[in-house]
Design a protein around this motif. Structure first.
Motif, PDB file in Angstrom:
ATOM      1  N   PHE A  22      49.943  24.772  44.022  1.00 32.97           N
ATOM      2  CA  PHE A  22      49.000  25.591  44.766  1.00 32.97           C
ATOM      3  C   PHE A  22      49.447  27.064  44.722  1.00 32.97           C
ATOM      4  O   PHE A  22      48.651  27.964  44.454  1.00 32.97           O
ATOM      5  CB  PHE A  22      49.015  25.069  46.203  1.00 32.97           C
ATOM      6  CG  PHE A  22      47.843  25.465  47.052  1.00 32.97           C
ATOM      7  CD1 PHE A  22      46.611  25.784  46.505  1.00 32.97           C
ATOM      8  CD2 PHE A  22      47.986  25.485  48.441  1.00 32.97           C
ATOM      9  CE1 PHE A  22      45.545  26.129  47.318  1.00 32.97           C
ATOM     10  CE2 PHE A  22      46.925  25.832  49.259  1.00 32.97           C
ATOM     11  CZ  PHE A  22      45.704  26.157  48.695  1.00 32.97           C
ATOM     12  N   GLY A  23      50.727  27.286  44.943  1.00 35.19           N
ATOM     13  CA  GLY A  23      51.263  28.649  44.891  1.00 35.19           C
ATOM     14  C   GLY A  23      51.143  29.249  43.496  1.00 35.19           C
ATOM     15  O   GLY A  23      50.711  30.393  43.339  1.00 35.19           O
ATOM     16  N   VAL A  24      51.489  28.451  42.465  1.00 33.13           N
ATOM     17  CA  VAL A  24      51.448  28.974  41.092  1.00 33.13           C
ATOM     18  C   VAL A  24      50.011  29.292  40.695  1.00 33.13           C
ATOM     19  O   VAL A  24      49.714  30.366  40.155  1.00 33.13           O
ATOM     20  CB  VAL A  24      52.054  27.952  40.096  1.00 33.13           C
ATOM     21  CG1 VAL A  24      51.912  28.453  38.672  1.00 33.13           C
ATOM     22  CG2 VAL A  24      53.507  27.698  40.427  1.00 33.13           C
ATOM     23  N   VAL A  25      49.099  28.344  40.992  1.00 34.29           N
ATOM     24  CA  VAL A  25      47.699  28.570  40.630  1.00 34.29           C
ATOM     25  C   VAL A  25      47.162  29.779  41.396  1.00 34.29           C
ATOM     26  O   VAL A  25      46.476  30.641  40.831  1.00 34.29           O
ATOM     27  CB  VAL A  25      46.862  27.301  40.915  1.00 34.29           C
ATOM     28  CG1 VAL A  25      45.381  27.578  40.727  1.00 34.29           C
ATOM     29  CG2 VAL A  25      47.307  26.174  39.999  1.00 34.29           C
ATOM     30  N   GLY A  26      47.519  29.865  42.668  1.00 42.89           N
ATOM     31  CA  GLY A  26      47.112  31.033  43.461  1.00 42.89           C
ATOM     32  C   GLY A  26      47.618  32.320  42.827  1.00 42.89           C
ATOM     33  O   GLY A  26      46.889  33.312  42.733  1.00 42.89           O
ATOM     34  N   ALA A  27      48.852  32.282  42.340  1.00 42.09           N
ATOM     35  CA  ALA A  27      49.446  33.476  41.734  1.00 42.09           C
ATOM     36  C   ALA A  27      48.692  33.852  40.457  1.00 42.09           C
ATOM     37  O   ALA A  27      48.406  35.024  40.215  1.00 42.09           O
ATOM     38  CB  ALA A  27      50.917  33.227  41.419  1.00 42.09           C
ATOM     39  N   LEU A  28      48.336  32.829  39.652  1.00 51.43           N
ATOM     40  CA  LEU A  28      47.641  33.123  38.398  1.00 51.43           C
ATOM     41  C   LEU A  28      46.249  33.688  38.670  1.00 51.43           C
ATOM     42  O   LEU A  28      45.815  34.651  38.026  1.00 51.43           O
ATOM     43  CB  LEU A  28      47.561  31.863  37.521  1.00 51.43           C
ATOM     44  CG  LEU A  28      48.903  31.383  36.969  1.00 51.43           C
ATOM     45  CD1 LEU A  28      48.722  30.152  36.098  1.00 51.43           C
ATOM     46  CD2 LEU A  28      49.589  32.487  36.169  1.00 51.43           C
ATOM     47  N   ILE A  29      45.570  33.103  39.654  1.00 51.43           N
ATOM     48  CA  ILE A  29      44.234  33.616  39.982  1.00 51.43           C
ATOM     49  C   ILE A  29      44.352  35.043  40.523  1.00 51.43           C
ATOM     50  O   ILE A  29      43.581  35.936  40.142  1.00 51.43           O
ATOM     51  CB  ILE A  29      43.539  32.693  41.009  1.00 51.43           C
ATOM     52  CG1 ILE A  29      43.270  31.332  40.361  1.00 51.43           C
ATOM     53  CG2 ILE A  29      42.240  33.320  41.502  1.00 51.43           C
ATOM     54  CD1 ILE A  29      42.748  30.289  41.328  1.00 51.43           C
ATOM     55  N   ALA A  30      45.345  35.252  41.372  1.00 48.92           N
ATOM     56  CA  ALA A  30      45.539  36.599  41.922  1.00 48.92           C
ATOM     57  C   ALA A  30      45.808  37.592  40.790  1.00 48.92           C
ATOM     58  O   ALA A  30      45.237  38.690  40.768  1.00 48.92           O
ATOM     59  CB  ALA A  30      46.692  36.602  42.922  1.00 48.92           C
ATOM     60  N   ALA A  31      46.646  37.190  39.823  1.00 47.87           N
ATOM     61  CA  ALA A  31      46.953  38.089  38.708  1.00 47.87           C
ATOM     62  C   ALA A  31      45.684  38.422  37.931  1.00 47.87           C
ATOM     63  O   ALA A  31      45.434  39.571  37.573  1.00 47.87           O
ATOM     64  CB  ALA A  31      47.974  37.434  37.774  1.00 47.87           C
ATOM     65  N   TRP A  32      44.879  37.401  37.715  1.00 49.17           N
ATOM     66  CA  TRP A  32      43.641  37.581  36.956  1.00 49.17           C
ATOM     67  C   TRP A  32      42.735  38.590  37.673  1.00 49.17           C
ATOM     68  O   TRP A  32      42.228  39.529  37.057  1.00 49.17           O
ATOM     69  CB  TRP A  32      42.962  36.223  36.821  1.00 49.17           C
ATOM     70  CG  TRP A  32      41.693  36.231  36.047  1.00 49.17           C
ATOM     71  CD1 TRP A  32      41.558  36.480  34.716  1.00 49.17           C
ATOM     72  CD2 TRP A  32      40.392  35.983  36.565  1.00 49.17           C
ATOM     73  NE1 TRP A  32      40.241  36.397  34.374  1.00 49.17           N
ATOM     74  CE2 TRP A  32      39.496  36.088  35.472  1.00 49.17           C
ATOM     75  CE3 TRP A  32      39.887  35.666  37.830  1.00 49.17           C
ATOM     76  CZ2 TRP A  32      38.132  35.910  35.625  1.00 49.17           C
ATOM     77  CZ3 TRP A  32      38.528  35.471  37.975  1.00 49.17           C
ATOM     78  CH2 TRP A  32      37.657  35.597  36.889  1.00 49.17           C
ATOM     79  N   VAL A  33      42.576  38.411  38.977  1.00 52.77           N
ATOM     80  CA  VAL A  33      41.725  39.331  39.737  1.00 52.77           C
ATOM     81  C   VAL A  33      42.328  40.741  39.742  1.00 52.77           C
ATOM     82  O   VAL A  33      41.624  41.729  39.520  1.00 52.77           O
ATOM     83  CB  VAL A  33      41.536  38.818  41.189  1.00 52.77           C
ATOM     84  CG1 VAL A  33      40.779  39.848  42.022  1.00 52.77           C
ATOM     85  CG2 VAL A  33      40.813  37.483  41.182  1.00 52.77           C
ATOM     86  N   LEU A  34      43.637  40.822  39.959  1.00 50.83           N
ATOM     87  CA  LEU A  34      44.280  42.141  39.998  1.00 50.83           C
ATOM     88  C   LEU A  34      44.120  42.858  38.658  1.00 50.83           C
ATOM     89  O   LEU A  34      43.837  44.058  38.621  1.00 50.83           O
ATOM     90  CB  LEU A  34      45.770  41.992  40.322  1.00 50.83           C
ATOM     91  CG  LEU A  34      46.112  41.528  41.736  1.00 50.83           C
ATOM     92  CD1 LEU A  34      47.608  41.221  41.860  1.00 50.83           C
ATOM     93  CD2 LEU A  34      45.726  42.593  42.759  1.00 50.83           C
ATOM     94  N   ARG A  35      44.294  42.105  37.566  1.00 53.15           N
ATOM     95  CA  ARG A  35      44.209  42.720  36.247  1.00 53.15           C
ATOM     96  C   ARG A  35      42.797  43.188  35.924  1.00 53.15           C
ATOM     97  O   ARG A  35      42.601  44.051  35.082  1.00 53.15           O
ATOM     98  CB  ARG A  35      44.676  41.732  35.170  1.00 53.15           C
ATOM     99  CG  ARG A  35      46.162  41.561  35.128  1.00 53.15           C
ATOM    100  CD  ARG A  35      46.859  42.852  34.834  1.00 53.15           C
ATOM    101  NE  ARG A  35      47.418  42.873  33.497  1.00 53.15           N
ATOM    102  CZ  ARG A  35      47.757  43.993  32.864  1.00 53.15           C
ATOM    103  NH1 ARG A  35      47.561  45.154  33.413  1.00 53.15           N
ATOM    104  NH2 ARG A  35      48.282  43.934  31.678  1.00 53.15           N
TER     105      ARG A  35
END
Ligand SMILES: Nc1nc2c(ncn2[C@@H]2O[C@H](COP(=O)(O)OP(=O)(O)OP(=O)(O)O)[C@@H](O)[C@H]2O)c(=O)[nH]1
Ligand SMILES: [Mg+2]
Lengths: 617, 94
Positions: A403-416
């Motif tokens: 959950f944390g890793v997927v959250g991090a990847l989604i967050a990175a995608w949105v931030l980028r």
């Protein structure tokens, strides 16, 4: 800054500089079999044979004096004497990997050309031998014009010899002869190859162990499955291997509590020790085995050389969210703690890439969150198997990490796509040879982690908890009113409670939220203290474990919401401080705190409402 | 012994080759610098070892001299190689 002579260890990444530094100074710098372990300058002291002290500095590895990332910049600045308030080194120890000589010699030649007194440590000769290479240090020394010492840093071989050469350098041995202005890159490279060939006395074809292992571990499908399986086993192990030692520790904590009760007369000192110290900090310390198991896996990943493989495997996926596989290494390190993880982003060259990685690093579940997950999971998730060898508790733990890793990847995608928009950077990385970690190194690593954890428990966690105990114990509540609600802390928590009630948090949680920013484990000790204080006169309640007491007071929906909160939870003070330093200001730090807060709130809320809708409220 | 040049991306795995040409213009300056620092230059021996990629095309691991390095396909596409042990008549190569 001291007035001592300054000697710098410098060379390519992963050449063994930190291992040599540790062997020479007795320090315990972090080692790892992947490029980019050391990201800042670290100083230590070394005594020459005549007893004179010398300051030795360990530097981040770099391929040349043209830095492409912040860690390499540090090395360049130190070597050229451009670091603020630091003098230029008086001498250099250039560390080269004997099994990769032609590449490392190029940088060595660049460093020797600086004209500082220099000695070359021809390190990892054991690995060169494994690869079927036999080298002659004398030929190398003659060709390079500086002393060359064969070493095996991790086995402390060649150190006396190296110290002797340092003696010589410090006693005014002549600086190397340099052939005029620096030659161009290609010339230096050809020269390095020529010298490397001259120094190789024998070369027998060897089994290519690393390539053979990589055929499996880097396989597009099998490799990915192995990576997932590894992480899965890691979190299963955290639960299943830890239960026996954790029960033992819990027994000790209980015995200590009883000893307090039996020896001290009832009163404020008794209450303080029992509720604030033994109950609170004890509730955290029982998680030591779980934390050590987690670190065992992380240390193994770091020491074997698997980290770089994980980066390789994850690169395609990371590219989709605008990052590179490189960023996966700091993220994996953040499973231990976000602070070194954020520091490790210094190896990322692209500033936007690096910033994005810093912003998502706190989403990786750090070891300080383990006690919180552990407490809630063991209280609310039944300890049964859902498959052969697959425990439900370990599975839930794994899912929280995912959950944390997927959250991090989604967050990175949105931030980028928004605030850190920019060209996606490439992925270029050296893949180290595999090494089997030595048991004693692993044990020392674990010992260090245990000491750090216990120190944390004995300082910041204890301190926060004492403050909390005082705030929770006064003023004394009249009969029929809960002490934890009537006290100063209770009233503050009452205010917080208004904010978090919609997402299912009760008063206990509200009370734990604020102090858990000092250290996340405090969430556990704070809750333990609340119950100890409220149960003051209720002997039966005191006999129950913390988990059992939680079951009585929390609904499953609340427990799940609390877990969801902690996946994103607002960051601890150390993470905030290091983010401020690494992003050079409050702007991005504030942004990070803000977005994680919102995510935590939403995640907890959605979890709670969904759970209530499913009838778990 | 040398055959037609091909891109490093198309080089069959575990087939010794050497670099024929690198299109530096296709790389950013810092990527170019890093590749050079890894020892990639015209004449250097290379061998593709592993193609990664789950969920999309992944990076390529290859041997350059004694070192194994990983690079994205975009970088590898900028490198033209010829199969064969090493450049004829060159003192380069591992
Ligand atoms: N076999 C062998 N392994 C070594 C030797 N010296 C270091 N190592 C291992 O090689 C790896 C890299 O060592 P480090 O000391 O972390 O390398 P470093 O040069 O400090 O690397 P960076 O900080 O990334 O630049 C670690 O896993 C060490 O245990 C050696 O002489 N022989
Ligand atoms: Mg190091």
């Amino acid at each position: 800054m001291s007035g001592l002579p300054l000697v710098a260890l410098v060379g390519n990444p992963n050449a063994g500089k930190s291992a040599l530094f540790n062997a020479l100074t007795g320090a315990r710098q972090k080692l790892g079999n992947y490029p980019g372990v050391t990201v800042e300058r670290k100083a230590g002291r070394l005594s020459l044979s005549d007893g004179r002290p010398v300051e030795l500095v360990d530097l981040p590895g770099t391929y040349s004096l043209d830095p492409t990332s912040p860690d390499e910049q540090v090395t360049r600045d130190v070597i050229l004497g451009k670091q603020d308030g630091e003098k230029r080194p008086d001498a250099l120890v250039v560390v080269v990997d004997a099994s990769n000589l032609d590449n490392h010699l190029r940088f060595a030649l660049e460093l020797i050309a600086l004209g500082l007194p220099t000695v070359v440590a021809l390190n990892m000769v054991d690995l060169a031998t494994r690869d079927g290479l036999e080298l002659d240090a004398n030929i190398l020394s003659r060709e390079l014009g500086v002393p060359v010492i064969s070493t095996v840093a991790v086995r402390k071989r060649g150190l006396d010899h190296l110290r002797q050469e340092l003696d010589g350098l410090m006693n005014g041995a002549p600086a190397p002869y340099t052939k005029g202005p620096a030659a161009d890159f290609d010339t230096v490279r050809s020269e390095a190859r020529r010298i490397a060939r001259a120094a190789i006395v024998r070369e027998t074809p060897s089994r290519r162990l690393t390539a053979a292992v990589d055929r499996v571990l880097l396989h597009p499908v099998i490799g990915f499955i192995i990576l997932l399986a590894l992480l899965f086993v890691m979190f299963q192990a955290v639960f299943s291997w830890a239960s026996a030692p954790a029960d033992m520790l819990e027994g000790w904590v209980t015995a200590l509590g009883e000893a307090v009760t039996n020896t001290l007369p009832p009163g404020i000192v008794h209450d303080f020790l029992l509720q604030g110290v033994v109950g609170g900090v004890g509730a955290v310390i029982v998680f030591l085995p779980q934390i050590l198991i987690l670190f065992f896996f992380i240390l193994m990943l770091e020491a074997t050389g698997y980290m770089a493989r994980a980066a390789f495997i994850m690169d395609a996926l990371m590219a989709r969210v605008g990052l590179s596989g490189r960023a996966f290494i700091p993220l994996l390190s953040s499973f231990a703690c976000a602070v070194p993880g954020i520091m490790a982003t210094r190896t990322i060259s692209d500033p936007k890439d690096r910033l994005t990685t810093i912003l998502i690093a706190p989403l990786m579940t750090c070891s300080a969150r383990l006690p919180v997950y552990g407490l809630i999971i063991s209280a609310f998730i039944p300890a049964r198997d859902v498959g052969p060898g697959i425990g439900l508790q370990g599975l839930v733990m794994f899912l929280l990490y995912v959950f944390g890793v997927v959250g991090a990847l989604i967050a990175a995608w949105v931030l980028r796509l928004t605030v850190t928009k920019g060209q996606s950077s490439g992925f270029l990385m050296e893949m180290p040879k595999y090494q089997w970690p030595r048991p004693q190194d692993l044990l020392i690593g674990l010992w260090q982690r245990a000491v750090i954890f216990l120190k944390r428990a004995g300082t910041i966690i204890l301190f926060t908890n004492i403050v909390l105990w005082v705030l929770m114990s006064f003023p004394k509540a009249p009969d029929g009113v809960r002490q934890s609600e009537y006290s100063i802390a209770g009233r503050i928590a009452g205010g917080i409670h208004l904010l978090v009630e919609p997402i299912g948090f009760n008063r206990d949680i509200s009370l734990a939220l604020l102090p858990s920013m000092a250290a996340r484990e405090v969430a556990v000790s704070a809750i333990a203290t609340v119950y100890a204080i409220d149960a003051e006169d209720d002997v039966e309640a005191l006999d129950k474990g913390l988990g059992e007491r939680l079951q009585g007071r929390w609904s499953l929906a609340t427990a799940l919401a609390f877990l969801a909160w902690f996946v994103f939870a607002p960051q601890c003070i150390s993470t905030i401080a290091v983010t401020r330093r690494e992003t050079a200001g409050w702007k991005w730090t504030g942004f990070m705190i803000g977005y994680l807060f919102v995510l935590a709130y939403v995640a907890a809320g959605v979890t709670y409402w969904a759970a209530v809708a499913m009838g778990l409220g | 012994m040398s055959v037609l040049p091909l891109r490093l991306t198309d080089l069959p795995l575990r087939q010794p080759a050497y670099v024929d040409l690198i299109d530096w213009a296709a790389l950013t300056p810092s990527e170019g610098q890093r590749l050079r620092e890894f020892g990639l230059c015209e004449g250097a021996s290379v061998e593709a070892l592993h193609h990664g990629g789950f969920l999309g095309k992944g990076p390529i691991a290859c041997k350059v001299g004694r070192m194994t390095i990983a690079m994205r396909r975009a970088h590898a596409a900028a490198i033209t190689v010829r199969t064969g042990p090493e450049t004829p008549g060159s003192e380069l190569g591992a």
